[in-house]
Design an enzyme around this catalytic site. Structure first.
Site, short mmCIF file in Angstrom:
data_model
loop_
_atom_site.label_atom_id
_atom_site.label_comp_id
_atom_site.label_asym_id
_atom_site.label_seq_id
_atom_site.Cartn_x
_atom_site.Cartn_y
_atom_site.Cartn_z
N GLU A 34 69.58 36.61 59.46
CA GLU A 34 70.79 37.36 59.12
C GLU A 34 71.99 36.86 59.90
OE1 GLU A 34 71.20 39.18 56.61
OE2 GLU A 34 69.10 39.40 56.04
N CYS A 93 71.63 39.47 33.03
CA CYS A 93 71.65 40.40 34.16
C CYS A 93 70.77 41.62 33.89
CB CYS A 93 73.08 40.85 34.44
SG CYS A 93 73.17 42.06 35.75
N ARG A 114 61.60 34.74 54.24
CA ARG A 114 60.90 35.81 53.51
C ARG A 114 59.40 35.66 53.66
NH1 ARG A 114 64.63 36.60 48.05
NH2 ARG A 114 66.44 37.33 49.22
N LEU A 116 76.84 25.04 62.71
CA LEU A 116 76.89 26.34 62.03
C LEU A 116 78.25 27.00 62.20
CD1 LEU A 116 73.39 27.94 62.70
CD2 LEU A 116 74.36 27.31 60.50
N GLY A 117 78.97 26.59 63.26
CA GLY A 117 80.33 27.10 63.45
C GLY A 117 80.37 28.45 64.16
N TYR A 118 81.56 28.84 64.55
CA TYR A 118 81.83 30.11 65.18
C TYR A 118 80.86 30.35 66.35
CZ TYR A 118 83.43 34.95 65.45
OH TYR A 118 83.96 36.14 65.87
N GLU A 159 67.42 43.03 49.34
CA GLU A 159 67.35 41.61 48.98
C GLU A 159 67.51 41.41 47.47
OE1 GLU A 159 63.89 40.08 51.18
OE2 GLU A 159 65.38 39.13 52.50
N ASP A 182 76.24 43.57 52.12
CA ASP A 182 77.12 42.48 52.55
C ASP A 182 78.16 42.22 51.47
OD1 ASP A 182 75.74 41.23 50.54
OD2 ASP A 182 75.00 39.58 51.77
N TYR A 227 76.08 45.95 58.97
CA TYR A 227 75.31 45.24 57.95
C TYR A 227 74.00 44.71 58.54
CZ TYR A 227 73.31 41.51 55.37
OH TYR A 227 72.38 40.71 54.78
N CYS A 270 76.73 48.37 33.65
CA CYS A 270 77.87 47.71 34.30
C CYS A 270 79.17 47.93 33.54
CB CYS A 270 77.58 46.21 34.42
SG CYS A 270 78.89 45.34 35.28
N1 ADE Z 1 71.94 36.68 52.79
C1 ADE Z 1 71.89 37.46 53.87
N2 ADE Z 1 70.63 37.87 54.10
C2 ADE Z 1 69.86 37.33 53.13
C3 ADE Z 1 68.50 37.39 52.82
N3 ADE Z 1 67.67 38.09 53.56
N4 ADE Z 1 68.09 36.72 51.73
C4 ADE Z 1 68.96 36.03 51.01
N5 ADE Z 1 70.25 35.93 51.24
C5 ADE Z 1 70.71 36.57 52.29
FE1 SF4 Z 2 75.48 42.07 35.91
FE2 SF4 Z 2 77.79 43.37 35.80
FE3 SF4 Z 2 77.46 41.38 37.55
FE4 SF4 Z 2 77.66 40.87 34.93
S1 SF4 Z 2 79.21 41.71 36.25
S2 SF4 Z 2 76.19 39.98 36.34
S3 SF4 Z 2 76.59 42.61 34.08
S4 SF4 Z 2 76.38 43.33 37.52
#
Ligand code: ADE
Ligand code: SF4
Length: 348
Positions: free
Chosen positions: A46, A207, A30, A89-91, A187, A145, A127, A213
């Site tokens: 990625e 959250c 980042r 890392l595999g694969y 992200e 993802d 993705y 939710c």
């Molecule tokens: N997983 C896949 N891409 C990511 C990203 N850019 N940052 C954090 N987790 C990830």
């Molecule tokens: Fe947030 Fe819903 Fe995930 Fe719980 S289940 S962490 S409330 S998005």
């Protein structure tokens, strides 16, 4: 068409972005806010993260970008060097595609700057194309993802068939991506999924989108996503031979196609569905050290590890290599080497 019941979810976008601005993880790929992202570094991270977790990927990302700081540098690398740097890392098909992609990008003079263009590169699926387009080029496109799918499955308390659910989530995510910050949105979802809306014990109490939710409302966050039962992996068995002479061990090159195709390997018996009778590839004072296990996509493997010190015969195929090189072996063989007390410098 967007279902009416999905409409209120648009409210999550500003909440998520505000939370991301406060709580984004600092990760090696980042950049500081406002600093543009190098598509090469986005792409590389990625691809690695499709393969493994953030903590496991981080040292590989650092090693790759130090050694090959640009896509042109990676494109010019020797295949073996890249395969060896990827080991652990595999694969390995992914590492081959990585090189193929780097070479194509270098030949084209740079990464295509749209999701559609990125999709035409080897090893780049929907993705990854979405992630690079959003993160590096600011295209208003989603990058959903498995983690983001889990978050959406909970937000909407999705009970339908998982294949259909994923399609619905993809459409919904496309609608939600904000024009001005597509990469931050992607992200933010990843970070929410990794740190709060985790697979096992989501921390709904902190959250930022709990108010939206439905799984949380039901008190059933952990029950989502509802996925079909996984089929059990079959088991396979074999023997792997660690043959040592001085500071050298015997390695073989695996056939170019198939599992671990073209990788260096320790010699082994066939991997079969039943345990086999012991058979040594060469006369020596073999010692059975124990067993290593490794899980591949389509089966899990148990290998008995046999060890012998310096016989004077070689095997029909393969060659001696310095013990220092064995960290460049695929993980299953590095595990066997570690059991024989040979180096395992790299954390696995
Ligand atoms: N997983 C896949 N891409 C990511 C990203 N850019 N940052 C954090 N987790 C990830
Ligand atoms: Fe947030 Fe819903 Fe995930 Fe719980 S289940 S962490 S409330 S998005």
């Amino acid at each position: 068409m967007r279902a009416k019941s999905d409409q209120p979810l648009a409210g999550i976008v500003p909440k998520l972005l505000a939370w991301f601005d406060r709580s984004a993880r600092t990760l090696p790929w980042r950049t500081a806010p406002g600093v543009g992202r190098d598509p090469y570094r986005v792409w590389l991270s990625e691809i690695m993260l499709q393969q493994t977790t953030v903590p496991h990927a981080a040292p590989y990302f650092a090693a790759f970008t130090t050694r090959w700081p640009t896509v042109e540098a990676l494109a010019a690398a020797r295949d073996d060097d890249v395969m060896q740097a990827w080991a652990g890392l595999g694969y390995y098909a992914r590492a081959r595609n990585l090189l193929k992609c780097a070479r194509e990008v270098a030949a084209r003079g740079g990464f295509p700057e749209t999701e559609a263009g990125l999709r035409t590169l080897p090893g780049i699926g929907p993705y990854t194309a979405g992630a690079i387009a959003a993160l590096a080029f600011g295209e208003r496109t989603p990058a959903v993802d498995g983690n983001a799918e889990r978050v959406f499955a909970r937000l909407l308390a999705i009970k339908e068939d998982w294949a259909a659910a994923k399609k619905r989530i993809a459409l919904l995510a496309r609608d939600l991506v904000p024009e001005d910050r597509p990469g931050a949105f992607a992200e933010a979802l990843m970070d929410l999924g990794a740190t709060i809306c985790t697979p096992r014990k989501p921390n709904c109490a902190i959250c930022p989108v709990a108010a939206y939710c439905r799984a949380f409302d039901e008190g059933e966050a952990e029950s989502y996503p509802i996925k079909p039962e996984k089929i059990a992996r079959p088991e396979r068995f074999g023997i792997v031979y660690v043959l040592r002479r001085g500071g050298y061990i015997w390695v073989v090159r695996r056939p170019p196609s198939g599992l671990l195709g073209g990788m260096l390997a320790l010699p082994s018996s066939e991997w079969s569905e039943t345990r086999q009778d012991a058979a040594a590839p060469v006369d020596a004072e073999w010692e059975v050290l124990g067993e290593v296990r490794h899980v591949f996509t389509h089966f899990s493997l148990k290998l008995d590890v046999w060890f012998a010190e310096t016989p004077d015969t070689d095997l029909p195929e393969g060659f001696w290599t310095s013990e220092d090189e064995i960290d460049g072996l695929p993980t299953v063989f590095a595990k066997a080497a570690a059991l024989a007390g040979l180096s395992a410098r790299r954390k696995r």
